[in-house]
Motif scaffolding. Structure first.
Motif, PDB file in Angstrom:
ATOM      1  N   GLN A 300       0.800  -1.353  -0.025  1.00 18.56           N
ATOM      2  CA  GLN A 300      -0.041   0.180   0.158  1.00 18.56           C
ATOM      3  C   GLN A 300       0.601   1.311   0.023  1.00 18.56           C
ATOM      4  O   GLN A 300       0.650   2.284  -0.696  1.00 18.56           O
ATOM      5  CB  GLN A 300      -0.881  -0.028   1.258  1.00 18.56           C
ATOM      6  CG  GLN A 300      -1.914  -1.073   1.081  1.00 18.56           C
ATOM      7  CD  GLN A 300      -3.258  -0.926   0.484  1.00 18.56           C
ATOM      8  OE1 GLN A 300      -3.256  -1.380  -0.873  1.00 18.56           O
ATOM      9  NE2 GLN A 300      -4.001   0.120   0.713  1.00 18.56           N
ATOM     10  N   LEU A 301       1.811   1.346   0.847  1.00 17.30           N
ATOM     11  CA  LEU A 301       2.759   2.459   0.912  1.00 17.30           C
ATOM     12  C   LEU A 301       3.515   2.656  -0.355  1.00 17.30           C
ATOM     13  O   LEU A 301       3.777   3.709  -0.883  1.00 17.30           O
ATOM     14  CB  LEU A 301       3.547   2.235   2.272  1.00 17.30           C
ATOM     15  CG  LEU A 301       2.750   2.315   3.489  1.00 17.30           C
ATOM     16  CD1 LEU A 301       3.813   2.111   4.729  1.00 17.30           C
ATOM     17  CD2 LEU A 301       2.018   3.569   3.605  1.00 17.30           C
ATOM     18  N   LEU A 302       4.288   1.538  -0.708  1.00 22.14           N
ATOM     19  CA  LEU A 302       5.140   1.698  -1.705  1.00 22.14           C
ATOM     20  C   LEU A 302       4.389   1.852  -3.120  1.00 22.14           C
ATOM     21  O   LEU A 302       5.023   2.472  -4.046  1.00 22.14           O
ATOM     22  CB  LEU A 302       6.185   0.455  -1.770  1.00 22.14           C
ATOM     23  CG  LEU A 302       6.965   0.309  -0.856  1.00 22.14           C
ATOM     24  CD1 LEU A 302       7.928  -0.936  -0.869  1.00 22.14           C
ATOM     25  CD2 LEU A 302       8.121   1.633  -0.928  1.00 22.14           C
ATOM     26  N   ALA A 303       3.139   1.370  -3.373  1.00 22.50           N
ATOM     27  CA  ALA A 303       2.359   1.744  -4.485  1.00 22.50           C
ATOM     28  C   ALA A 303       2.250   3.425  -4.867  1.00 22.50           C
ATOM     29  O   ALA A 303       2.241   3.652  -5.875  1.00 22.50           O
ATOM     30  CB  ALA A 303       1.066   1.150  -4.529  1.00 22.50           C
ATOM     31  N   VAL A 304       2.325   4.041  -3.966  1.00 20.16           N
ATOM     32  CA  VAL A 304       2.177   5.390  -3.847  1.00 20.16           C
ATOM     33  C   VAL A 304       3.397   6.162  -4.608  1.00 20.16           C
ATOM     34  O   VAL A 304       3.541   6.852  -5.495  1.00 20.16           O
ATOM     35  CB  VAL A 304       1.576   6.298  -2.708  1.00 20.16           C
ATOM     36  CG1 VAL A 304       1.761   7.680  -2.720  1.00 20.16           C
ATOM     37  CG2 VAL A 304       0.174   5.774  -2.142  1.00 20.16           C
ATOM     38  N   ALA A 305       4.491   5.796  -3.775  1.00 18.06           N
ATOM     39  CA  ALA A 305       5.979   6.022  -4.085  1.00 18.06           C
ATOM     40  C   ALA A 305       6.002   5.481  -5.635  1.00 18.06           C
ATOM     41  O   ALA A 305       6.735   6.276  -6.386  1.00 18.06           O
ATOM     42  CB  ALA A 305       7.012   5.632  -3.259  1.00 18.06           C
TER      43      ALA A 305
END
Length: 449
Positions: A300-305
């Motif tokens: 979830q977090l790395l998908a944005v980055a």
């Protein structure tokens, strides 16, 4: 009418539009928890364990008298839910277009899905058929509700605001998914402290996603408003006729159709990895539920980055090359997943990081590239076909995953079978001359595409 009055009217309209937009964001906040907590993390491993509890001595269950490996049951149910949504989505879209009453239809789809999800609390013992039915209803309801939800975007945002509004809704969804997963992780890992069993903790996590979905849906239902349209004399099959007409029109845009075919193939692979990764982690690698939750949080977090980083790469190398690079990364990630050692959470986290970094960007860039291939004045109907492709055609991957496990009894063979979608998608996309496709669609060709 005086100048001041015109300004006041414009200010009032802008304020009302912003109010609707804020309500619109909240539906992504409401329903994304189902996608993350239920479909991606908990339901696959849990429903598989319930099916195994009901299996015969050879490991088979027999729904409707059909022998299925218990380990394939979840994948087959996901595939069935997508096939059902293919039939329902055009009918719901046609009814919304014909009557202009999207909100009641959105309410029906959302609360049917939320109720089915909340009902998963009663999924215990060997009630695998109940679990399969609830999954099919919830998944198909989500697909229908998203078609209706997305159809509001052109009404609540002028063209210059649309990218920003769409991105905020996407961000709201990822934020709610991460927030609820943290709460799930606390409950699951400390279930003894809360006085509940591990199984009960999972069922609470499943049901709470349905309650969350239903509770926050009240906000968009209060803030969004229907726009009346001129009643049509068409029947409910109008949705199918319009969709068929759009596909016929695309024959005059063969390069646009070629891109859409490539997208159909590799997006099917992406959606299958998302839905089946937890089953692979729990059943093949022997990882516990808390490890899976942390892995999905990482995604979830790395998908944005990853989406932001791939956006920058696209500005330098063009969207097509960047997407092709992401498909290579998907292939390498799946190949690495095949060789992951069992009982090694660290390597599973590395795999999750790889998925997260390419997930958001490959989908976001595909949508933006497609927007250049749409003939002017046909945006709504072409994106309707794109939405059907995105949400209604991703059934072959879960079916292949389930069949591979059915035939081999190996989740490693099942996960590596998905490489075919990324390899074929790469070949099909590489053959599309996108600059010529943009010109043929009647659009200006960007410097980088």
């Amino acid at each position: 009418m005086g100048t001041d009055t015109v300004r006041e009217q414009a200010a009032d309209e802008a304020a009302e539009r912003r109010r609707e937009q804020r309500g619109w964001y909240v539906y992504d906040w409401a329903c994304s928890v189902y996608s993350t907590s239920v479909l991606t993390v908990f339901l696959g491993p849990y429903l598989t364990s319930v099916a195994k509890a009901a299996a015969d001595a050879d490991g088979f269950v027999h729904p409707l008298g059909i022998p299925l490996r218990a380990g394939s049951f979840f994948a087959y149910c996901v595939s069935a839910s997508v096939i059902l949504s293919i039939f329902v989505m055009p009918l719901a879209g046609a009814a919304a277009d014909r009557t202009g009453r999207k909100k009641p239809l959105l309410a029906v789809a959302a609360y049917l899905g939320a109720a089915a999800t909340a009902g998963m609390f009663f999924l215990d013992g060997d009630r695998y058929l109940l679990g399969g039915l609830l999954l099919i209803v919830a998944n198909a309801s989500l697909a229908v509700s998203m078609v209706l939800y997305n159809s509001y975007l052109p009404q609540i945002a002028p063209p210059e605001e649309r990218d920003a509004v769409s991105s905020r809704g996407w961000a709201f969804g990822y934020a709610s998914g991460a927030l609820v997963l943290v709460a799930n992780l606390i409950l699951y890992t400390a279930h003894d402290t809360f006085g509940v069993s591990e199984s009960t903790a999972v069922r609470i996590c499943l049901a709470s996603a349905g309650i969350w979905w239903g509770a926050f849906t009240l906000v968009p239902l209060k803030r969004l408003r229907d726009r009346r349209t001129t009643p049509s004399s068409g029947t409910s099959t109008h949705g199918w006729r319009q969709l068929a007409a759009t596909w016929r029109d695309m024959r005059h845009q063969p390069l646009t159709l070629a891109f859409l075919l490539a997208y159909l193939v590799y997006n099917d692979g992406i959606q299958t990895v998302i839905s089946q990764a937890s089953v692979y982690g729990s059943e093949e690698l022997g990882l516990d539920q808390s490890t899976l939750i942390v892995a999905v949080l990482l995604v979830q977090l790395l998908a944005v980055a990853g989406a932001l980083g791939m956006g920058r790469l696209a500005r330098t190398y063009g969207a097509k090359r960047t997407i092709l690079g992401s498909l290579i990364a998907w292939t390498v990630t799946l190949a690495a997943g095949y060789f992951l050692p069992a009982g090694a959470p660290v390597w599973f986290f590395v795999l999750a990081a790889g998925i997260g970094l390419v997930l958001g960007g490959s989908q976001a860039l595909s949508r933006s590239l497609f927007s250049h291939l749409v003939p002017p004045g046909k945006e709504a109907e072409y994106f309707s076909a794109y939405e059907m492709s995105d949400r209604g055609m991703s059934w072959l991957g879960p079916l292949l995953f389930g069949l591979t496990y059915q035939l081999t009894g190996s989740y490693r063979d099942a996960i590596i079978s998905l490489v075919a979608f990324f390899v074929l998608g790469f070949v099909l996309l590489a053959r599309v001359p996108v600059r010529r496709a943009v010109r043929d669609a009647g659009n200006p060709v960007p410097d980088r595409i």
